[in-house]
Motif scaffolding. Structure first.
Motif, short mmCIF file in Angstrom:
data_model
loop_
_atom_site.label_atom_id
_atom_site.label_comp_id
_atom_site.label_asym_id
_atom_site.label_seq_id
_atom_site.Cartn_x
_atom_site.Cartn_y
_atom_site.Cartn_z
N GLY A 116 38.59 38.11 40.80
CA GLY A 116 39.58 38.61 41.34
C GLY A 116 40.12 39.96 41.62
N LEU A 117 39.74 40.87 39.90
CA LEU A 117 39.94 42.27 40.07
C LEU A 117 39.49 42.86 40.01
N HIS A 118 40.17 44.14 40.67
CA HIS A 118 38.93 45.03 41.62
C HIS A 118 38.65 46.12 40.86
N SER A 123 33.84 46.05 40.14
CA SER A 123 32.37 46.76 40.24
C SER A 123 31.83 46.84 39.02
N HIS A 132 41.45 51.40 36.14
CA HIS A 132 41.72 50.80 37.18
C HIS A 132 42.96 49.86 36.55
N HIS A 188 35.15 40.60 38.09
CA HIS A 188 35.46 41.10 39.66
C HIS A 188 35.14 39.75 40.94
N GLU A 237 43.04 33.28 39.52
CA GLU A 237 42.03 34.58 38.63
C GLU A 237 41.96 33.90 37.59
#
Length: 101
Positions: free
Chosen positions: A72-74, A76, A93, A69, A15
């Motif tokens: 790779g972090l979820h 938006s 999150h 994002h 990441e």
């Protein structure tokens, strides 16, 4: 002068590598060197020439969340305009490790 808040987040090695790639895509290099811009906003802050545009819908805060994002972090970037919204998204999150003082 605005208050500066720093937060820590945990990134896996891949990441972090993707985040570095995301940042590097936007920085303009000249003779393999960064091109710093003069900045008088905050002490110990640096800005660099970039290929990105800046307007109401493309702010530094939205760019930041989009980079996370991409890494790779979820999260938006939709509807993100302020630094507080970035922090809120990361808190939602459970991605913040804590605030650094």
């Amino acid at each position: 002068m605005p208050t500066v808040r720093l937060f820590s987040i945990r990134l896996r090695r891949h990441e972090f590598a993707r985040l570095v790639d995301y940042v590097a895509r936007y920085i303009n290099f000249r003779n393999e060197k960064l091109q710093p811009l003069p900045c008088n906003f905050w002490p110990h802050t640096w800005f660099f020439r970039s290929s990105a545009t800046y307007d109401l819908f493309h702010t530094c805060n939205r760019w930041t969340i989009q980079g996370l994002h991409y890494a790779g972090l979820h999260v938006s970037g939709s509807g993100v305009f302020t630094a507080g919204q970035v922090v809120s998204r990361l808190q939602e999150h459970h991605l913040l490790l804590g605030e650094t003082r």
